[in-house]
Scaffold this active site. Structure first.
Site, PDB file in Angstrom:
ATOM      1  N   ASP A   1      -8.644  21.178 -72.420  1.00 19.40           N
ATOM      2  CA  ASP A   1      -8.055  20.309 -71.402  1.00 19.40           C
ATOM      3  C   ASP A   1      -8.560  20.806 -70.049  1.00 19.40           C
TER       4      ASP A   1
ATOM      5  N   GLY B   1     -17.127  14.528 -74.123  1.00 19.31           N
ATOM      6  CA  GLY B   1     -18.341  14.154 -74.869  1.00 19.31           C
ATOM      7  C   GLY B   1     -18.086  13.470 -76.204  1.00 19.31           C
TER       8      GLY B   1
ATOM      9  N   TYR C   1     -18.006   3.694 -56.089  1.00 21.48           N
ATOM     10  CA  TYR C   1     -17.077   3.479 -54.974  1.00 21.48           C
ATOM     11  C   TYR C   1     -16.687   4.770 -54.246  1.00 21.48           C
TER      12      TYR C   1
ATOM     13  N   LEU D   1     -19.427   7.180 -72.560  1.00 18.26           N
ATOM     14  CA  LEU D   1     -20.673   7.599 -71.916  1.00 18.26           C
ATOM     15  C   LEU D   1     -20.983   9.072 -72.181  1.00 18.26           C
TER      16      LEU D   1
ATOM     17  N   ARG E   1      -7.896  20.126 -67.182  1.00 20.92           N
ATOM     18  CA  ARG E   1      -6.903  20.294 -66.108  1.00 20.92           C
ATOM     19  C   ARG E   1      -6.419  21.735 -66.015  1.00 20.92           C
TER      20      ARG E   1
ATOM     21  N   ARG F   1      -9.455  16.490 -75.150  1.00 22.49           N
ATOM     22  CA  ARG F   1      -8.116  16.980 -75.521  1.00 22.49           C
ATOM     23  C   ARG F   1      -7.826  16.706 -76.991  1.00 22.49           C
TER      24      ARG F   1
ATOM     25  N   PHE G   1      -6.866   4.008 -64.214  1.00 28.76           N
ATOM     26  CA  PHE G   1      -6.163   2.788 -64.622  1.00 28.76           C
ATOM     27  C   PHE G   1      -5.966   1.912 -63.392  1.00 28.76           C
TER      28      PHE G   1
HETATM   29  C1  HXC Z   1       0.391   2.689 -64.163  1.00 29.62           C
HETATM   30  C2  HXC Z   1       0.272   4.642 -65.286  1.00 29.62           C
HETATM   31  C3  HXC Z   1      -0.632   4.074 -66.210  1.00 29.62           C
HETATM   32  C4  HXC Z   1      -1.005   2.713 -66.034  1.00 29.62           C
HETATM   33  C5  HXC Z   1      -0.269   6.129 -66.765  1.00 29.62           C
HETATM   34  N1  HXC Z   1       0.442   5.906 -65.687  1.00 29.62           N
HETATM   35  N2  HXC Z   1      -0.963   5.017 -67.113  1.00 29.62           N
HETATM   36  N3  HXC Z   1       0.789   3.965 -64.270  1.00 29.62           N
HETATM   37  N4  HXC Z   1      -0.466   2.068 -64.990  1.00 29.62           N
HETATM   38  N5  HXC Z   1      -1.857   2.096 -66.840  1.00 29.62           N
HETATM   39  C6  HXC Z   1       1.344   6.846 -65.024  1.00 29.62           C
HETATM   40  C7  HXC Z   1       2.539   7.078 -65.916  1.00 29.62           C
HETATM   41  O1  HXC Z   1       3.494   6.085 -65.668  1.00 29.62           O
HETATM   42  C8  HXC Z   1       3.017   8.475 -65.529  1.00 29.62           C
HETATM   43  O2  HXC Z   1       3.825   8.477 -64.377  1.00 29.62           O
HETATM   44  C9  HXC Z   1       1.703   9.145 -65.127  1.00 29.62           C
HETATM   45  O3  HXC Z   1       0.724   8.124 -64.897  1.00 29.62           O
HETATM   46  C10 HXC Z   1       1.197  10.076 -66.218  1.00 29.62           C
HETATM   47  O4  HXC Z   1       1.050   9.299 -67.410  1.00 29.62           O
HETATM   48  P1  HXC Z   1       0.712   9.982 -68.795  1.00 29.62           P
HETATM   49  O5  HXC Z   1       0.428   8.898 -69.765  1.00 29.62           O
HETATM   50  O6  HXC Z   1       1.785  10.980 -69.122  1.00 29.62           O
HETATM   51  O7  HXC Z   1      -0.589  10.794 -68.377  1.00 29.62           O
HETATM   52  P2  HXC Z   1      -1.650  11.515 -69.244  1.00 29.62           P
HETATM   53  O8  HXC Z   1      -1.216  11.635 -70.677  1.00 29.62           O
HETATM   54  O9  HXC Z   1      -2.015  12.721 -68.483  1.00 29.62           O
HETATM   55  O10 HXC Z   1      -2.890  10.459 -69.267  1.00 29.62           O
HETATM   56  C11 HXC Z   1      -3.774  10.345 -68.197  1.00 29.62           C
HETATM   57  C12 HXC Z   1      -4.185   8.879 -67.979  1.00 29.62           C
HETATM   58  C13 HXC Z   1      -4.646   8.250 -69.321  1.00 29.62           C
HETATM   59  C14 HXC Z   1      -5.272   8.890 -66.922  1.00 29.62           C
HETATM   60  C15 HXC Z   1      -2.993   8.115 -67.462  1.00 29.62           C
HETATM   61  O11 HXC Z   1      -4.983   6.888 -69.101  1.00 29.62           O
HETATM   62  C16 HXC Z   1      -5.822   8.978 -69.928  1.00 29.62           C
HETATM   63  O12 HXC Z   1      -5.642   9.958 -70.648  1.00 29.62           O
HETATM   64  N6  HXC Z   1      -7.056   8.531 -69.660  1.00 29.62           N
HETATM   65  C17 HXC Z   1      -8.295   9.177 -70.168  1.00 29.62           C
HETATM   66  C18 HXC Z   1      -9.386   8.196 -70.440  1.00 29.62           C
HETATM   67  C19 HXC Z   1      -9.659   7.218 -69.317  1.00 29.62           C
HETATM   68  O13 HXC Z   1      -8.816   6.947 -68.471  1.00 29.62           O
HETATM   69  N7  HXC Z   1     -10.876   6.647 -69.366  1.00 29.62           N
HETATM   70  C20 HXC Z   1     -11.321   5.710 -68.362  1.00 29.62           C
HETATM   71  C21 HXC Z   1     -12.360   6.335 -67.519  1.00 29.62           C
HETATM   72  S1  HXC Z   1     -13.267   5.021 -66.830  1.00 29.62           S
HETATM   73  P3  HXC Z   1       5.442   8.333 -64.412  1.00 29.62           P
HETATM   74  O14 HXC Z   1       5.900   8.723 -63.052  1.00 29.62           O
HETATM   75  O15 HXC Z   1       5.680   6.896 -64.733  1.00 29.62           O
HETATM   76  O16 HXC Z   1       5.939   9.248 -65.507  1.00 29.62           O
HETATM   77  C22 HXC Z   1     -13.641   5.271 -65.254  1.00 29.62           C
HETATM   78  C23 HXC Z   1     -14.557   4.168 -64.747  1.00 29.62           C
HETATM   79  C24 HXC Z   1     -14.626   4.019 -63.292  1.00 29.62           C
HETATM   80  O17 HXC Z   1     -13.260   6.196 -64.624  1.00 29.62           O
HETATM   81  C25 HXC Z   1     -15.480   2.875 -62.807  1.00 29.62           C
HETATM   82  C26 HXC Z   1     -15.507   1.627 -63.637  1.00 29.62           C
HETATM   83  C27 HXC Z   1     -16.512   0.613 -63.197  1.00 29.62           C
HETATM   84  P1  NAP Z   2     -13.887   7.349 -71.761  1.00 33.11           P
HETATM   85  O1  NAP Z   2     -14.585   7.034 -73.037  1.00 33.11           O
HETATM   86  O2  NAP Z   2     -12.431   7.052 -71.647  1.00 33.11           O
HETATM   87  O3  NAP Z   2     -14.155   8.877 -71.451  1.00 33.11           O
HETATM   88  C1  NAP Z   2     -13.238   9.769 -70.909  1.00 33.11           C
HETATM   89  C2  NAP Z   2     -13.322  11.050 -71.697  1.00 33.11           C
HETATM   90  O4  NAP Z   2     -12.677  12.098 -70.979  1.00 33.11           O
HETATM   91  C3  NAP Z   2     -12.634  10.968 -73.078  1.00 33.11           C
HETATM   92  O5  NAP Z   2     -13.503  11.492 -74.058  1.00 33.11           O
HETATM   93  C4  NAP Z   2     -11.417  11.869 -72.923  1.00 33.11           C
HETATM   94  O6  NAP Z   2     -11.103  12.502 -74.161  1.00 33.11           O
HETATM   95  C5  NAP Z   2     -11.910  12.868 -71.889  1.00 33.11           C
HETATM   96  N1  NAP Z   2     -10.810  13.489 -71.144  1.00 33.11           N
HETATM   97  C6  NAP Z   2      -9.841  12.865 -70.436  1.00 33.11           C
HETATM   98  N2  NAP Z   2      -8.994  13.763 -69.927  1.00 33.11           N
HETATM   99  C7  NAP Z   2      -9.454  14.987 -70.305  1.00 33.11           C
HETATM  100  C8  NAP Z   2      -9.005  16.303 -70.079  1.00 33.11           C
HETATM  101  N3  NAP Z   2      -7.900  16.556 -69.365  1.00 33.11           N
HETATM  102  N4  NAP Z   2      -9.708  17.329 -70.625  1.00 33.11           N
HETATM  103  C9  NAP Z   2     -10.814  17.080 -71.357  1.00 33.11           C
HETATM  104  N5  NAP Z   2     -11.296  15.850 -71.603  1.00 33.11           N
HETATM  105  C10 NAP Z   2     -10.613  14.811 -71.075  1.00 33.11           C
HETATM  106  O7  NAP Z   2     -14.584   6.591 -70.535  1.00 33.11           O
HETATM  107  P2  NAP Z   2     -16.113   6.364 -70.137  1.00 33.11           P
HETATM  108  O8  NAP Z   2     -16.229   4.975 -69.696  1.00 33.11           O
HETATM  109  O9  NAP Z   2     -17.025   6.896 -71.163  1.00 33.11           O
HETATM  110  O10 NAP Z   2     -16.216   7.279 -68.803  1.00 33.11           O
HETATM  111  C11 NAP Z   2     -17.015   8.444 -68.775  1.00 33.11           C
HETATM  112  C12 NAP Z   2     -17.305   8.801 -67.328  1.00 33.11           C
HETATM  113  O11 NAP Z   2     -18.064   7.784 -66.704  1.00 33.11           O
HETATM  114  C13 NAP Z   2     -16.082   9.005 -66.457  1.00 33.11           C
HETATM  115  O12 NAP Z   2     -16.314  10.053 -65.536  1.00 33.11           O
HETATM  116  C14 NAP Z   2     -15.977   7.701 -65.723  1.00 33.11           C
HETATM  117  O13 NAP Z   2     -15.277   7.819 -64.507  1.00 33.11           O
HETATM  118  C15 NAP Z   2     -17.443   7.413 -65.498  1.00 33.11           C
HETATM  119  N6  NAP Z   2     -17.735   6.005 -65.223  1.00 33.11           N
HETATM  120  C16 NAP Z   2     -17.638   5.093 -66.203  1.00 33.11           C
HETATM  121  C17 NAP Z   2     -17.964   3.774 -65.913  1.00 33.11           C
HETATM  122  C18 NAP Z   2     -17.917   2.702 -66.950  1.00 33.11           C
HETATM  123  O14 NAP Z   2     -18.170   1.545 -66.632  1.00 33.11           O
HETATM  124  N7  NAP Z   2     -17.627   3.002 -68.192  1.00 33.11           N
HETATM  125  C19 NAP Z   2     -18.350   3.423 -64.617  1.00 33.11           C
HETATM  126  C20 NAP Z   2     -18.421   4.408 -63.643  1.00 33.11           C
HETATM  127  C21 NAP Z   2     -18.132   5.705 -63.951  1.00 33.11           C
HETATM  128  P3  NAP Z   2      -9.582  12.912 -74.533  1.00 33.11           P
HETATM  129  O15 NAP Z   2      -8.728  11.739 -74.162  1.00 33.11           O
HETATM  130  O16 NAP Z   2      -9.635  13.228 -75.985  1.00 33.11           O
HETATM  131  O17 NAP Z   2      -9.275  14.134 -73.709  1.00 33.11           O
END
Ligand code: HXC
Ligand code: NAP
Length: 281
Positions: free
Chosen positions: A62, A16, A144, A20, A64, A40, A94
């Site tokens: 967290d 939060g 999707y 979004l 997870r 986190r 990603f």
């Molecule tokens: C390839 C990647 C990668 C990348 C991480 N990895 N990022 N591989 N491309 N961009 C791989 C790493 O190489 C590593 O594997 C493993 O994933 C774990 O990476 P960490 O960085 O240690 O993971 P962690 O710290 O747990 O981070 C999780 C994460 C990170 C998902 C990778 O991006 C994150 O914290 N994201 C949170 C916010 C987020 O993603 N928001 C977007 C939501 S939008 P190896 O084997 O190499 O060690 C969404 C929208 C959907 O969902 C629809 C849109 C229209």
């Molecule tokens: P975002 O800003 O990156 O939001 C992700 C949030 O999740 C961050 O606040 C992150 O905070 C938190 N998070 C990640 N790992 C966590 C963990 N292990 N424990 C607790 N919190 C964690 O992305 P967003 O675009 O707003 O996405 C929000 C939601 O909408 C997601 O479910 C996404 O799949 C969905 N969605 C987004 C879109 C879009 O176009 N933006 C489209 C379809 C669906 P920390 O990193 O501090 O933990």
């Protein structure tokens, strides 16, 4: 005038502090709710709570980890008295070629999205059932979940799992007065999503042109839908997966590609020529 009233409700929003999740939190507060947000990174949730106002409480959690979720939700009940709804919004994602994806990378996303949603839902469901209270689980998925999606394999698999979890719990827990729904957003520009999923401005331009509405969703639209679903206006809505995407998900339908011809006169001409040709066969 009909308005959305969430006063008296305590809503938990994972993730939060950004994007979004933060936008939905702002709407819930405007509708009178108190909101517990988590992420986190403590400084991110603290900054969000400070800027939105005293109705928002920040927590570091967290999703997870079951232990982290257990500590978090127990503390929310101590601080705010109860929990009425949980919004599972936290996610990871990603772009990557699946044949190069490491098992650790796949697990990183599945652990946040699917395991995190399970941990939160399992904890809240048991709390509501044990205390004979109604409750609501609102999961944020994607458009999707039924089709899968190239280059985001871990997210597609995990979000499909979350959708199945939503539908399963809606049926299983309906007798306890617990609702479970999902919102499936289309593209909403956020820093978290765009930095990981939008390769650059060229791509963005092409992407926008493919959208039938030629625009992205805006945060207030999503907030209003989420607030409505959590409110007492929607008690019979459960087991629903509601897209909010300006029809973006429908572009694969067989003849929808013809909508790329934006000039209507050209389209009429093409159809007329085909009609004439068919007549002369
Ligand atoms: C390839 C990647 C990668 C990348 C991480 N990895 N990022 N591989 N491309 N961009 C791989 C790493 O190489 C590593 O594997 C493993 O994933 C774990 O990476 P960490 O960085 O240690 O993971 P962690 O710290 O747990 O981070 C999780 C994460 C990170 C998902 C990778 O991006 C994150 O914290 N994201 C949170 C916010 C987020 O993603 N928001 C977007 C939501 S939008 P190896 O084997 O190499 O060690 C969404 C929208 C959907 O969902 C629809 C849109 C229209
Ligand atoms: P975002 O800003 O990156 O939001 C992700 C949030 O999740 C961050 O606040 C992150 O905070 C938190 N998070 C990640 N790992 C966590 C963990 N292990 N424990 C607790 N919190 C964690 O992305 P967003 O675009 O707003 O996405 C929000 C939601 O909408 C997601 O479910 C996404 O799949 C969905 N969605 C987004 C879109 C879009 O176009 N933006 C489209 C379809 C669906 P920390 O990193 O501090 O933990």
């Amino acid at each position: 005038m009909l308005s959305i009233d969430l006063s008296g409700k305590v809503i938990v929003v994972t993730g939060g502090g950004t994007g979004l999740g933060r936008a939905m939190t702002e709407t819930f507060v405007k509708c009178g709710a108190r909101v517990a947000i988590c992420g986190r990174r403590s400084h991110i949730v603290e900054e969000a709570a400070q800027s939105i106002g005293p109705a928002v409480r920040p927590y570091t959690c967290d999703v997870r980890s079951w232990e982290s979720v257990d500590t978090f939700l127990k503390q929310v009940i101590l601080d705010l008295g109860t929990i009425d709804a949980v919004v599972n919004n936290a996610a990871g994602n990603f772009l990557y070629a699946s044949e190069r994806l490491s098992p650790k990378g796949f697990r990183a996303v599945v652990d946040i999205v699917l395991m995190g949603t399970f941990h939160m839902s399992r904890w809240a469901g048991a709390y509501w059932i044990d205390n004979r209270r109604p409750g609501h689980i609102l999961n944020i998925v994607t458009t999707y979940t039924d089709t899968g999606c190239a280059f985001v394999l871990p997210s597609a698999a995990a979000k499909a799992g979350v959708q199945a979890l939503t539908l399963s719990l809606a049926y299983e827990w309906a007798p306890y007065g617990i609702r479970a729904n999902a919102i499936a957003p289309g593209p909403f520009p956020t820093q978290g999503a765009w930095s990981r999923l939008m390769p650059g401005s060229d791509f963005e331009e092409k992407y926008l042109q493919r959208l039938p509405t030629r625009r992205y969703g805006n945060y207030a639209e999503l907030g209003a839908l989420a607030a409505f679903l959590l409110s007492d206006l929607a008690p019979y809505i459960t087991g629903a997966v509601i897209p909010i995407d300006g029809a973006e998900r429908l572009q694969g339908a067989m003849f929808n590609y013809l909508a790329q011809i934006t000039d209507r006169e050209t389209l009429y001409h093409v159809f007329e020529m085909m009609r004439q040709a068919a007549r002369s066969e």
